[in-house]
Design an enzyme around this catalytic site. Structure first.
Site, PDB file in Angstrom:
ATOM      1  N   LYS A  22       0.849  -1.206   0.000  1.00 13.55           N
ATOM      2  CA  LYS A  22       0.000   0.000   0.000  1.00 13.55           C
ATOM      3  C   LYS A  22       0.878   1.247   0.000  1.00 13.55           C
ATOM      4  O   LYS A  22       0.630   2.176  -0.776  1.00 13.55           O
ATOM      5  CB  LYS A  22      -0.876   0.016   1.248  1.00 13.55           C
ATOM      6  CG  LYS A  22      -1.552   1.344   1.541  1.00 13.55           C
ATOM      7  CD  LYS A  22      -2.434   1.303   2.765  1.00 13.55           C
ATOM      8  CE  LYS A  22      -1.678   1.536   4.035  1.00 13.55           C
ATOM      9  NZ  LYS A  22      -1.341   2.931   4.363  1.00 13.55           N
ATOM     10  N   ASN A  23       1.910   1.243   0.834  1.00 12.68           N
ATOM     11  CA  ASN A  23       2.703   2.463   1.016  1.00 12.68           C
ATOM     12  C   ASN A  23       3.743   2.702  -0.072  1.00 12.68           C
ATOM     13  O   ASN A  23       4.403   3.739  -0.074  1.00 12.68           O
ATOM     14  CB  ASN A  23       3.360   2.454   2.406  1.00 12.68           C
ATOM     15  CG  ASN A  23       2.324   2.629   3.495  1.00 12.68           C
ATOM     16  OD1 ASN A  23       1.164   2.915   3.219  1.00 12.68           O
ATOM     17  ND2 ASN A  23       2.722   2.427   4.733  1.00 12.68           N
ATOM     18  N   CYS A 118      -4.758  12.733  12.684  1.00 16.30           N
ATOM     19  CA  CYS A 118      -5.531  11.488  12.702  1.00 16.30           C
ATOM     20  C   CYS A 118      -5.339  10.869  14.086  1.00 16.30           C
ATOM     21  O   CYS A 118      -4.714  11.461  14.958  1.00 16.30           O
ATOM     22  CB  CYS A 118      -5.053  10.553  11.595  1.00 16.30           C
ATOM     23  SG  CYS A 118      -3.448   9.834  11.929  1.00 16.30           S
ATOM     24  N   ARG A 400      -8.544  -0.520   4.957  1.00 14.40           N
ATOM     25  CA  ARG A 400      -7.717   0.466   4.250  1.00 14.40           C
ATOM     26  C   ARG A 400      -6.394  -0.149   3.819  1.00 14.40           C
ATOM     27  O   ARG A 400      -5.811   0.260   2.825  1.00 14.40           O
ATOM     28  CB  ARG A 400      -7.422   1.667   5.157  1.00 14.40           C
ATOM     29  CG  ARG A 400      -8.636   2.436   5.578  1.00 14.40           C
ATOM     30  CD  ARG A 400      -8.263   3.678   6.331  1.00 14.40           C
ATOM     31  NE  ARG A 400      -7.280   4.462   5.569  1.00 14.40           N
ATOM     32  CZ  ARG A 400      -6.812   5.641   5.985  1.00 14.40           C
ATOM     33  NH1 ARG A 400      -7.207   6.122   7.151  1.00 14.40           N
ATOM     34  NH2 ARG A 400      -5.963   6.319   5.270  1.00 14.40           N
TER      35      ARG A 400
END
Ligand code: EPZ
Length: 421
Positions: A22-23, A118, A400
């Site tokens: 993902k990153n 966040c 996510r």
């Protein structure tokens, strides 16, 4: 909002394949904005964050088409005519900030909603902005938006980051690829995902040296062409399953990832008493049904222990033999999973950035609530080893960053199911 129901007490055993990172995929998707030619990205994971970045690219005028059956994304940014990343997208995914550098480099303008904090911290972007200003961008914050302009294009610059920042490094290196002249970026992040982004940028025609070190040197070029790239495997996803196998005293083999990418996480797992074996493109862990030994963890930028693996090791230490201390040095509020684990009987005392843990032979299942992506994963691990049933609410956090986590865990023998609520 969906929940997971986990019935603990089963040892994980079996094999799985690592998904794409993902990153790495998120900055690489943003980097496609740098070219007017199409790009083909392979091993793009099927995640909420990837869907959000896809929506963002399309809102700018790009097309981003996922292959119906393969993990391939075709992106074409030739028709981009919008330069504003709206609040309703940025608030759901902070990584939206990564379009700032590419839009500025190619179009000389960008407006990105100022990403709020966040659950894990305030998450400032001051260093992203200062790096771009060093390249000649005029940046202002107006009505909650970062408004950046470079009407005469960007100018190569020397810039040293006060703090090692993954996203700041990514925005700066993407911007520098099309700045006039040479840029030298110091105290940059060295994560493997940065190396993967640089390899993609180089495939697009960028001239960059130094990836994986603390200094990047970039020679700007007038334009970048399209490219094809296979995204690197997700080292945090793989590490999460290895920790889950260790915590449940089981064994797992993960295909499609090299031990080098996992780095110090492998060393730490070996210290728990796990038998670690590996090949060129696979890693394997076997606990031989033994209870893991507790280990101390201090998070640091790569090549130190990754903050994204801290919550998972906190869960492991909660059921390990002995006492341990976990210190979170990267984010200011990333020990929250400990409060939820205490509801399951874990003995964890938090003081500032440290958690002191006394391992328990057994945790008890309980209803708990996820607060962020990696904390959610740690609660799944705690549920896998707890006696009885654990219900984990707000698992949209986990969707996510973990592709089909319940399916992968079920393949390893876990009793986990999703409850649509
Ligand atoms: C990336 O976030 C990752 N996200 C995070 O993974 C990861 O935890 C983090 O790097 C650290 O490794 C993506 O790659 C999409 P930072 P990023 O900028 O870039 C401070 C996950 O679970 N800082 O390296 O936002 C900041 O407050 C996510 O997959 C500034 O002070 O992290 C923090 O303390 C969570 N000013 C430290 O640097 C800035 O301008 C590291 O943050 C920028 C950052």
């Amino acid at each position: 909002m969906d929940s997971f129901i986990v019935c603990g007490g089963r040892r994980l055993h079996g094999e799985l394949s690592a998904s794409g990172s993902k990153n790495a995929a998120l900055p690489i998707m943003a980097a496609t904005l740098l070219s007017a030619e199409p790009c083909q990205l392979h091993r793009v994971p099927d995640l909420r964050d990837i869907a959000t970045m896809t929506t963002l690219l399309e809102s700018l005028g790009a097309t981003a088409t996922r292959h119906p059956t393969e993990a391939t994304l075709a992106v074409d940014s030739s028709a981009v005519e919008q330069f504003r990343a709206p609040y309703d997208l940025v608030k759901t995914m902070r990584a939206s900030i990564l379009v700032l550098g590419p839009l500025l480099a190619r179009f000389g303008q960008a407006e990105v909603s100022f990403p709020g904090g966040c659950a894990i911290g305030s998450r400032p972007v001051d260093l992203h902005i200062r790096a771009l200003e060093a390249m000649g961008a005029q940046v202002a914050v107006e009505s909650g938006y970062i408004v950046a302009k470079a009407p005469r294009g960007l100018q190569g610059a020397e810039f040293c980051f006060d703090t090692v920042t993954v996203g700041g490094t990514e925005n700066a290196v993407m911007a520098a690829t099309m700045a006039r002249g040479k840029s030298t970026l110091r105290n940059v992040a060295r994560e493997p995902e940065i190396v993967d982004l640089v390899q993609f940028l180089r495939a697009m025609g960028a001239r960059i040296e130094g990836e994986g070190t603390d200094m990047l040197q970039i020679e700007g070029v007038p334009a970048l062409h399209g490219a094809t790239h296979e995204v690197m495997p997700d080292r945090i996803e793989a590490g999460t399953y290895l920790v889950a196998a260790a915590a449940t005293r089981g064994e797992v083999k993960i295909e499609g990832i090299s031990p080098e990418v996992l780095g110090v996480v492998m060393d730490k797992l070996a210290l728990t008493g796990a038998e670690i074996t590996s090949g060129e493109n696979w890693v394997s862990l076997d606990m031989k049904a033994q209870r893991p030994t507790a280990i101390d963890i201090t998070t640091e930028p790569f090549p130190g222990f990754p903050t994204d693996m801290q919550a998972q090791f906190t869960a492991l230490n909660a059921v390990a033999q002995g006492q341990s201390v976990v210190v979170e040095t990267v984010f200011e509020n990333r020990l929250m999973q400990a409060h939820e684990m205490r509801r399951m009987g874990a003995e964890i005392d938090i003081a500032g950035d440290s958690a002191r843990i006394t391992g328990r032979e057994q945790l008890q299942g309980a209803p708990v609530m996820a607060s962020d992506l990696r904390a959610s994963a740690s609660l799944v691990i705690a549920g896998l080893v707890a006696e009885g049933e654990t219900r984990i609410d707000r698992i949209y956090h986990i969707d996510r960053g973990y592709e089909n986590i319940e399916g992968k865990l079920q393949c390893l023998g876990a009793d986990i199911r999703r409850l649509a609520t």
